[in-house]
Scaffold this motif. Sequence first.
Motif, PDB file in Angstrom:
ATOM      1  N   THR A 105      39.628  -4.596  85.523  1.00 30.98           N
ATOM      2  CA  THR A 105      38.344  -4.557  85.989  1.00 30.98           C
ATOM      3  C   THR A 105      37.758  -3.251  85.884  1.00 30.98           C
ATOM      4  N   GLY A 106      36.390  -2.997  86.048  1.00 30.42           N
ATOM      5  CA  GLY A 106      35.658  -2.133  86.175  1.00 30.42           C
ATOM      6  C   GLY A 106      34.471  -1.700  85.492  1.00 30.42           C
ATOM      7  N   PRO A 107      33.499  -0.729  85.608  1.00 30.31           N
ATOM      8  CA  PRO A 107      32.226  -0.616  85.026  1.00 30.31           C
ATOM      9  C   PRO A 107      32.312  -0.594  83.500  1.00 30.31           C
ATOM     10  N   ALA A 108      31.089  -0.789  82.982  1.00 29.19           N
ATOM     11  CA  ALA A 108      30.933  -0.725  81.519  1.00 29.19           C
ATOM     12  C   ALA A 108      31.216   0.734  81.205  1.00 29.19           C
ATOM     13  N   CYS A 162      43.562  -9.689  80.701  1.00 25.34           N
ATOM     14  CA  CYS A 162      42.200 -10.324  80.824  1.00 25.34           C
ATOM     15  C   CYS A 162      41.526  -9.070  81.651  1.00 25.34           C
ATOM     16  N   SER A 163      40.281  -8.825  80.938  1.00 27.16           N
ATOM     17  CA  SER A 163      39.139  -7.756  81.334  1.00 27.16           C
ATOM     18  C   SER A 163      38.006  -8.286  81.659  1.00 27.16           C
ATOM     19  N   GLY A 164      37.181  -7.319  82.485  1.00 26.05           N
ATOM     20  CA  GLY A 164      35.729  -7.912  82.485  1.00 26.05           C
ATOM     21  C   GLY A 164      35.198  -7.081  83.711  1.00 26.05           C
ATOM     22  N   ASN A 165      33.644  -6.943  83.687  1.00 24.01           N
ATOM     23  CA  ASN A 165      32.936  -6.175  84.648  1.00 24.01           C
ATOM     24  C   ASN A 165      32.195  -7.081  85.550  1.00 24.01           C
ATOM     25  N   LEU A 166      32.404  -7.277  86.760  1.00 26.25           N
ATOM     26  CA  LEU A 166      31.785  -8.144  87.642  1.00 26.25           C
ATOM     27  C   LEU A 166      30.362  -8.064  87.904  1.00 26.25           C
ATOM     28  N   ALA A 167      30.003  -6.757  87.368  1.00 24.59           N
ATOM     29  CA  ALA A 167      28.595  -6.349  87.607  1.00 24.59           C
ATOM     30  C   ALA A 167      27.767  -7.071  86.483  1.00 24.59           C
TER      31      ALA A 167
END
Length: 459
Positions: free
Chosen positions: A274-277, A406-411
């Motif tokens: 996870t983390g920012p763009a 699995c990767s993604g940005n919750l923002a």
Amino acid sequence: MTDIARKFYILDTNVLLHEPLALYSFQEHNVVIPMTVLEELDRIKDRQKDVSRDARVAIRSLEQLFQDATTEQISQGVEIDHKGVQLGGVISIFADHHASFIQESFSEDEPDNRIINAALYLQKSKAPAKVILVTKDINMRLKAKGAGLKFVEDYRTDQVIGDVDLLSKGYQKVEGQFWDNIKECETFNRGEDTYHQLKSEKILNPYANQYVIDEKNDFVGKVTEHFKDEVELLDIGYDRLMNQQAWGITPKNIYQGMAINALLDPKVDLVILTGPAGCGKTLLAVAAALELVIENKQYDKIIVTRNTPDIAENIGFLPGTEEEKMMPWLASVTDTLEVLHKNDNCSASSVKYIMDKANIQFKSVNFMRGRSIQNSFVLLDECQNLTASQLKTIITRCGEGTKIVCSGNLAQIDSNYLTPVTSGLTYIVERFKDFEGSANIYLNGVMRSRLAEFAEEHL
């Protein structure tokens, strides 16, 4: 429980689409399903979307509850029975339209308006009992409150944390130098690796594969065992962590170092990034995939997939095979491959060669159900837009010898019904953190460019 103490929960359609078995989550209280909700489920169940399956599951659950009930019992309520267990609650269907006795606050042109009107009627007729409208639609919650409904809630039963800031980051930072104030420690070797066993009072709530770092970057360890009052750490070392390589890529900060360490660890079957763009999630995952498939020959192929908004309609209008239709959605991966080979004499040929050699396959999430994926490296991108049940469907496809990232940005959640705390990505981070075969890393810091870093911080 007295009738006054029983609450009336009116469920909106999107609640049942988000969690088809939400009917069983309200314990001893009254669950009310407006007729409008049944009509909306009926319209959705035959669509070529993934939500159609959730609609059918919800309809079957309702049919099972009401199968032996009379018309009067359906309107008055039947006891909620879940797998032979009486939950103590009652569920009913409310005829919320074409009913002259309902005091309208909105026109009945919109389904949401009919549901709100029904909630207002029940609030008046069931007083002093508490009547609560449950919906995941923020605008509908605002409309209902503005119309005079006293109690309106989001569906939160599936939330594992109350605030996304409480989400596990996969590591914890110890103030000062790690070895300060460590009074007792047993150090031993297993092969070439060094381990430390010490009291866990300095490491709060340790869990499997959690990294431990200090402010001075003098110590990097990973939790391998944790007991009641002791914890066992694998001593990785800062220099060793930062000198790792995956397909020529070395970490630019300690967070990327921890991510590469987890991606290359053969004992870890699930890695959650996870983390920012611009923090390097896709770059590190693709680099690790190429390293493990081509150099180490640990896996036979790479499968890349991601959630695609409105995939059922839009994907059909794109020409070519399934993989060709997926290419626009997976441009981030092909862009990454080009970056990894930008210094080659002919980068386009190199990318094509690597895609063939690594047997990279681009697949749609819609076609993952029912598969059994063996000896593969699976990269699931943009997970923040998936629900917990969708992620469960994909993760349970992974067979022996398969690693999934699995990767993604919750923002950057695009779904109308998901928030950072209800996203499937948040769900699996919390649910898998105690699983010895998983690791999660929050990649702090934007490495893409100074422009991207400024935009992430100020926009």
